[in-house]
Design an enzyme around this catalytic site. Structure first.
Site, short mmCIF file in Angstrom:
data_model
loop_
_atom_site.label_atom_id
_atom_site.label_comp_id
_atom_site.label_asym_id
_atom_site.label_seq_id
_atom_site.Cartn_x
_atom_site.Cartn_y
_atom_site.Cartn_z
N GLY A 89 -23.12 0.46 -39.43
CA GLY A 89 -23.35 -0.65 -40.34
C GLY A 89 -23.30 -0.05 -41.73
O GLY A 89 -22.84 1.07 -41.92
N ARG A 92 -24.67 3.76 -46.18
CA ARG A 92 -24.87 4.33 -47.51
C ARG A 92 -24.36 3.40 -48.60
O ARG A 92 -23.95 3.83 -49.67
CB ARG A 92 -24.20 5.70 -47.62
CG ARG A 92 -22.71 5.73 -47.34
CD ARG A 92 -22.15 7.10 -47.70
NE ARG A 92 -20.77 7.26 -47.28
CZ ARG A 92 -19.99 8.26 -47.69
NH1 ARG A 92 -20.47 9.15 -48.53
NH2 ARG A 92 -18.75 8.36 -47.25
N GLY A 149 -27.36 8.82 -47.06
CA GLY A 149 -27.01 7.61 -47.79
C GLY A 149 -26.38 7.85 -49.14
O GLY A 149 -26.31 6.95 -49.98
N ARG A 202 -17.61 -0.95 -55.96
CA ARG A 202 -16.24 -1.47 -55.84
C ARG A 202 -16.25 -2.99 -55.97
O ARG A 202 -17.19 -3.67 -55.55
CB ARG A 202 -15.60 -1.05 -54.52
CG ARG A 202 -16.14 -1.74 -53.31
CD ARG A 202 -15.27 -1.51 -52.07
NE ARG A 202 -15.35 -0.17 -51.56
CZ ARG A 202 -16.20 0.22 -50.61
NH1 ARG A 202 -17.06 -0.64 -50.08
NH2 ARG A 202 -16.20 1.46 -50.17
N ASP A 276 -14.04 -0.92 -38.63
CA ASP A 276 -14.98 -1.22 -39.71
C ASP A 276 -14.38 -0.94 -41.09
O ASP A 276 -15.05 -1.17 -42.10
CB ASP A 276 -16.29 -0.44 -39.53
CG ASP A 276 -16.06 1.07 -39.46
OD1 ASP A 276 -15.30 1.50 -38.59
OD2 ASP A 276 -16.65 1.80 -40.28
N ASN A 277 -13.14 -0.47 -41.12
CA ASN A 277 -12.48 -0.21 -42.40
C ASN A 277 -11.34 -1.17 -42.69
O ASN A 277 -10.54 -0.95 -43.60
CB ASN A 277 -11.95 1.23 -42.45
CG ASN A 277 -13.07 2.24 -42.63
OD1 ASN A 277 -14.14 1.90 -43.13
ND2 ASN A 277 -12.84 3.47 -42.22
N ASP A 286 -12.40 1.26 -49.02
CA ASP A 286 -13.11 2.36 -48.36
C ASP A 286 -12.20 3.57 -48.15
O ASP A 286 -11.77 3.87 -47.04
CB ASP A 286 -13.72 1.89 -47.04
CG ASP A 286 -14.95 2.73 -46.66
OD1 ASP A 286 -15.30 3.63 -47.45
OD2 ASP A 286 -15.54 2.49 -45.61
#
Length: 492
Positions: A89, A92, A149, A202, A276-277, A286
């Protein structure tokens, strides 16, 4: 006031509820030294009027912007190198804010009548996208899994370079809004340690990942998948009818195919194409161990740990398609499999179509139809393959931008003697078929230079060395300025 009158907060993801994200507190950093602020990106959401102290307050200490509820660590799962991981998830980073993009009428005009446009229906124009502010290195969250993180300063610098280079080449990408050095010494196994720390922000079209759907599917939460799909459909693919999961998948497939094709044309290797990217808008984000091709090499990898070449340059379309199949698998909980399969099967044709268009765009020529466009694509790749020892990837497109109108410039330039042989003859004949697209762009001073702007690893390391050894940020800022100039040259 600190934000401009064009700032329009709209924290929509936060309204989905606690099952989709966890309220978190940012780290309390010992220092907050502003290193990069992207005022051009900030102006697209009405934040360019912040002074440096206000900027650090919002993007170094993460005091909530007006109308924003506070940071949320988004929940998601993901396949990492095709191994499912249910324990990830936002580990960081977090979603800090959401706001509407400034409408084009506001961006294009500073005249008094722009204010009246903002007061009317243009304020809600469909062209005004919902944008996210997402962080990296902002501290531990419930999903940190014993990690610290944090983000290295070098990692933040590399993300800023990747995003700027991709944006200059017209690739859909997040933009790095802010980089703040945070005064901590970090230990990392993949770079000399201790190393300097940073927090990055970002600006992205969406942080809803394929993995966001995977988490809901993992727990069998049909209700969450329906809510996520409708949320993403309404905000990012509004042309799709409400409740049409297959139509939503088709829109994500189309956007993902376009993105992948533009990566290939740019010679970009993302490096870590896990589920997840990748997000539902088809916008790249990312950037970890990314690289740009030094020369044509299908098996070129960006990540030292990608020992099997799963995410190598030429395997990126395969990787994106595999990830799309995982998204489709989640949507099977709320839709029939046949229309989902049909949507998935559209990826291959869409990718080829977008690849032809991307190569034509990079060469600055007009389409002549499918057959002729394919000949030019094939001939360009054949030239890159035959001349890979003598010809870098990026100069091909720089030298021959505008088509055969650039023949004198290319043949008389530093690589002129390279352009000969059978592969070049085929490329030349294919290029001659196509008319230049906006040939006035060749008048830009950039095309009078002998070399294009590139982003090869040696330059990246040199830019970091200047910062690391002498705290000299001038070379990095100069590079970012040149990339902005290059963007204007390519897209004038």
């Amino acid at each position: 006031m600190p934000v401009s009158s064009a700032y329009r907060p709209e924290p929509r993801f936060f309204q989905l509820g606690a099952e989709y994200g966890d309220a978190v507190k940012p780290a309390d950093f010992p220092q907050t030294i502003l290193r990069l602020r992207n005022d051009r990106a900030a102006a697209t959401v009405g934040l360019e009027t912040l002074n440096d102290a206000e900027w650090i307050a919002h993007f170094g200490r993460f005091e909530p912007l007006p109308g924003q509820p506070g940071p949320v660590a988004m929940r998601y799962h993901g396949h990492q190198f095709r191994v499912y991981n249910p324990e990830i998830g936002d580990g960081r980073g977090f979603l800090a804010a959401q706001m509407r993009e400034v409408p084009q009428a506001d961006k294009d005009s500073k005249r008094p009548q722009a204010a009246s446009l903002r007061e009317g229906s243009d304020r809600d124009t469909k062209q005004s996208r919902l944008l996210d502010l997402g962080t990296k290195g902002s501290g531990q969250t419930p999903w940190s899994r014993h990690a610290d993180g944090r983000l290295t300063l070098k990692g933040g610098m590399r993300e800023a370079l990747a995003a700027a280079m991709l944006e200059s080449l017209g690739v859909p990408t997040c933009r790095i809004l802010s980089l703040v050095e945070t005064g901590e010494d970090l230990e990392r196994h993949d770079e000399p340690s201790p190393t300097r720390s940073a927090v990055m922000v970002r600006l992205s079209h969406s942080h809803i990942r394929f993995g966001t759907f995977q988490r809901a599917a993992y727990y069998g939460r049909k209700d969450q998948i329906e809510a996520l799909m409708e949320h993403a459909r309404a905000l990012y693919h509004p042309a799709v009818a409400p409740g049409d999961a297959a139509g939503f998948l088709a829109a994500v497939v189309e956007a993902s195919a376009a993105l992948t094709a533009k990566w290939i044309a740019a010679g970009f290797v993302h490096g870590v194409l896990n589920t997840d990217n990748l997000n539902v808008t088809g916008e790249s984000f990312d950037y970890g161990p990314w690289r740009f091709l030094p020369h044509y090499e299908p098996g070129f990898t960006a990540a030292y740990f990608d020992q099997d070449g799963l995410y190598a340059f030429a395997r990126q379309p395969e990787a994106v398609f595999w990830n799309l199949t995982q998204l489709a698998g989640c949507l099977k909980l709320i839709a029939e499999p046949e229309p989902l399969a049909a949507a998935l099967n559209a990826f291959g044709p869409a990718y080829i179509r977008h690849l032809r268009a991307a190569f034509l765009n990079r060469l600055g020529v007009q389409s002549l139809g499918e057959a002729a466009d394919q000949r030019l694509l094939d001939a360009t790749l054949a030239l890159a393959r035959e001349k890979k020892e003598a010809l870098r990837w990026e100069p091909i497109f720089f030298d021959w931008f505008g088509g055969f109108s650039s023949a004198a410039r290319a043949l008389g330039g530093v690589r002129g003697k390279t352009y000969q042989g059978e592969a070049f003859d085929a490329f030349r004949f294919a290029l001659m078929e196509h008319e230049p697209d906006r040939p006035e762009r060749l008048e830009h001073p950039m095309f009078a230079a002998p070399e294009p702007e590139e982003m090869l690893i040696d330059e990246v390391e040199a830019l970091w060395s200047a910062i690391d050894a002498g705290d000299d940020w001038a070379p990095l800022k100069a590079k970012l300025a040149r990339l902005e100039t290059a963007k204007s040259a390519w897209s004038l």
